[in-house]
Design a protein around this motif. Sequence first.
Motif, PDB file in Angstrom:
ATOM      1  N   ARG A  87       0.654  -1.291  -0.057  1.00 27.25           N
ATOM      2  CA  ARG A  87       0.039   0.315  -0.252  1.00 27.25           C
ATOM      3  C   ARG A  87       0.904   1.514   0.138  1.00 27.25           C
ATOM      4  O   ARG A  87       0.895   2.334  -0.645  1.00 27.25           O
ATOM      5  CB  ARG A  87      -0.949  -0.128   1.295  1.00 27.25           C
ATOM      6  CG  ARG A  87      -1.583  -0.924   1.252  1.00 27.25           C
ATOM      7  CD  ARG A  87      -2.949  -0.911   2.628  1.00 27.25           C
ATOM      8  NE  ARG A  87      -3.561  -1.262   2.957  1.00 27.25           N
ATOM      9  CZ  ARG A  87      -5.102  -1.457   2.474  1.00 27.25           C
ATOM     10  NH1 ARG A  87      -5.746  -0.361   1.784  1.00 27.25           N
ATOM     11  NH2 ARG A  87      -5.740  -2.098   2.495  1.00 27.25           N
ATOM     12  N   LEU A  88       2.284   1.098   0.343  1.00 23.22           N
ATOM     13  CA  LEU A  88       2.630   2.473   0.745  1.00 23.22           C
ATOM     14  C   LEU A  88       3.652   2.485  -0.339  1.00 23.22           C
ATOM     15  O   LEU A  88       3.541   3.793  -0.610  1.00 23.22           O
ATOM     16  CB  LEU A  88       3.516   2.352   2.476  1.00 23.22           C
ATOM     17  CG  LEU A  88       2.936   2.507   3.505  1.00 23.22           C
ATOM     18  CD1 LEU A  88       4.249   1.978   4.914  1.00 23.22           C
ATOM     19  CD2 LEU A  88       2.017   3.979   3.637  1.00 23.22           C
ATOM     20  N   ALA A 116       2.786   1.691  -3.334  1.00 25.96           N
ATOM     21  CA  ALA A 116       1.664   2.530  -4.379  1.00 25.96           C
ATOM     22  C   ALA A 116       1.242   3.656  -4.036  1.00 25.96           C
ATOM     23  O   ALA A 116       1.253   4.107  -5.037  1.00 25.96           O
ATOM     24  CB  ALA A 116       0.626   1.110  -4.429  1.00 25.96           C
ATOM     25  N   LEU A 117       1.263   4.370  -2.558  1.00 23.37           N
ATOM     26  CA  LEU A 117       0.795   5.822  -3.121  1.00 23.37           C
ATOM     27  C   LEU A 117       2.232   6.627  -3.008  1.00 23.37           C
ATOM     28  O   LEU A 117       1.720   7.659  -3.636  1.00 23.37           O
ATOM     29  CB  LEU A 117       0.982   5.546  -0.988  1.00 23.37           C
ATOM     30  CG  LEU A 117      -0.009   6.877  -0.847  1.00 23.37           C
ATOM     31  CD1 LEU A 117      -1.157   7.472  -1.597  1.00 23.37           C
ATOM     32  CD2 LEU A 117      -0.076   6.864   0.886  1.00 23.37           C
ATOM     33  N   PHE A 118       3.067   6.011  -2.744  1.00 27.14           N
ATOM     34  CA  PHE A 118       4.657   6.475  -3.369  1.00 27.14           C
ATOM     35  C   PHE A 118       4.847   7.150  -4.953  1.00 27.14           C
ATOM     36  O   PHE A 118       4.828   7.559  -5.196  1.00 27.14           O
ATOM     37  CB  PHE A 118       5.583   6.015  -2.229  1.00 27.14           C
ATOM     38  CG  PHE A 118       6.804   6.030  -3.273  1.00 27.14           C
ATOM     39  CD1 PHE A 118       7.564   7.609  -3.042  1.00 27.14           C
ATOM     40  CD2 PHE A 118       7.435   6.176  -4.231  1.00 27.14           C
ATOM     41  CE1 PHE A 118       9.132   8.267  -3.458  1.00 27.14           C
ATOM     42  CE2 PHE A 118       8.680   6.366  -5.033  1.00 27.14           C
ATOM     43  CZ  PHE A 118       9.440   7.934  -4.262  1.00 27.14           C
ATOM     44  N   TYR A 119       3.866   5.937  -5.243  1.00 25.74           N
ATOM     45  CA  TYR A 119       3.855   5.413  -7.068  1.00 25.74           C
ATOM     46  C   TYR A 119       2.780   6.819  -7.433  1.00 25.74           C
ATOM     47  O   TYR A 119       2.952   7.178  -8.192  1.00 25.74           O
ATOM     48  CB  TYR A 119       4.036   4.441  -7.559  1.00 25.74           C
ATOM     49  CG  TYR A 119       4.927   3.155  -7.862  1.00 25.74           C
ATOM     50  CD1 TYR A 119       6.201   2.680  -7.052  1.00 25.74           C
ATOM     51  CD2 TYR A 119       4.809   2.704  -9.249  1.00 25.74           C
ATOM     52  CE1 TYR A 119       7.547   2.589  -7.311  1.00 25.74           C
ATOM     53  CE2 TYR A 119       5.832   2.433  -9.279  1.00 25.74           C
ATOM     54  CZ  TYR A 119       7.057   1.647  -8.758  1.00 25.74           C
ATOM     55  OH  TYR A 119       8.726   1.168  -8.873  1.00 25.74           O
ATOM     56  N   ASP A 120       1.816   7.122  -6.352  1.00 32.28           N
ATOM     57  CA  ASP A 120       0.854   7.034  -6.819  1.00 32.28           C
ATOM     58  C   ASP A 120       0.792   8.700  -6.624  1.00 32.28           C
ATOM     59  O   ASP A 120       0.144   9.971  -7.220  1.00 32.28           O
ATOM     60  CB  ASP A 120      -0.296   7.216  -6.637  1.00 32.28           C
ATOM     61  CG  ASP A 120      -1.504   5.637  -7.511  1.00 32.28           C
ATOM     62  OD1 ASP A 120      -1.018   5.428  -8.139  1.00 32.28           O
ATOM     63  OD2 ASP A 120      -1.556   5.076  -6.269  1.00 32.28           O
ATOM     64  N   ALA A 121       1.853   9.430  -6.177  1.00 36.24           N
ATOM     65  CA  ALA A 121       2.505  10.604  -5.720  1.00 36.24           C
ATOM     66  C   ALA A 121       2.602  10.905  -6.564  1.00 36.24           C
ATOM     67  O   ALA A 121       2.884  12.747  -6.678  1.00 36.24           O
ATOM     68  CB  ALA A 121       3.209  11.219  -4.622  1.00 36.24           C
ATOM     69  N   TRP A 122       3.312  10.419  -7.656  1.00 38.67           N
ATOM     70  CA  TRP A 122       3.687  11.233  -8.942  1.00 38.67           C
ATOM     71  C   TRP A 122       2.493  12.248 -10.281  1.00 38.67           C
ATOM     72  O   TRP A 122       2.474  13.040 -10.506  1.00 38.67           O
ATOM     73  CB  TRP A 122       5.070  10.520  -9.990  1.00 38.67           C
ATOM     74  CG  TRP A 122       6.356  10.196  -8.502  1.00 38.67           C
ATOM     75  CD1 TRP A 122       6.451   8.478  -8.064  1.00 38.67           C
ATOM     76  CD2 TRP A 122       7.368  10.992  -8.452  1.00 38.67           C
ATOM     77  NE1 TRP A 122       7.662   9.381  -7.352  1.00 38.67           N
ATOM     78  CE2 TRP A 122       7.405  10.547  -7.673  1.00 38.67           C
ATOM     79  CE3 TRP A 122       7.287  11.824  -8.724  1.00 38.67           C
ATOM     80  CZ2 TRP A 122       9.194  10.937  -6.799  1.00 38.67           C
ATOM     81  CZ3 TRP A 122       9.112  13.173  -8.092  1.00 38.67           C
ATOM     82  CH2 TRP A 122       8.988  12.383  -6.919  1.00 38.67           C
TER      83      TRP A 122
END
Length: 163
Positions: free
Chosen positions: A25-26, A28-34
Amino acid sequence: MSTPATDAAPAAAVPSRPRSVLLWRLLALFYDAWPALALWMLVGTLFTVAFTFSGHATRENIAPFSAWQWALWASNWLVTGLYATLSWQRGGQTLGMRPWRLRLQSRDGRPLRTGQLWRRYAVGTLSLLLGGLGFWWALWDRQRLTWHDRASGTQLVRMPRVR
């Protein structure tokens, strides 16, 4: 010839708790920040242009805590919510969830609903504002669900690797 010992199906070991997907989850959240950052830059550019054309000096910044600033924050929150909810609705995944094979699904097996997804996004936002407390909650939750999973009736599952 079979014997009663070989005919009996082995007792399936039932795990007491599902595996945690918190790390995934974390990530994926990092990837989605971009993609979110790219959307924020686009919204910020539109606000800067609108602010300049509304009669303010070219070199003047939007004042902190002004109506313009609050509108900018609200617009960024909404555009990020659109990115997330539309991605979840179209295939159960955002761009950041794909490399980690995560998929969002409804816990009751029904198709994901728009209101359910916005509730997930809103509670997830609150969780992040509280230092990720709703995410960390999954470490102690019996079913490994976060606050936003529980509030929205959804869950993240890790899909098997396709070879």
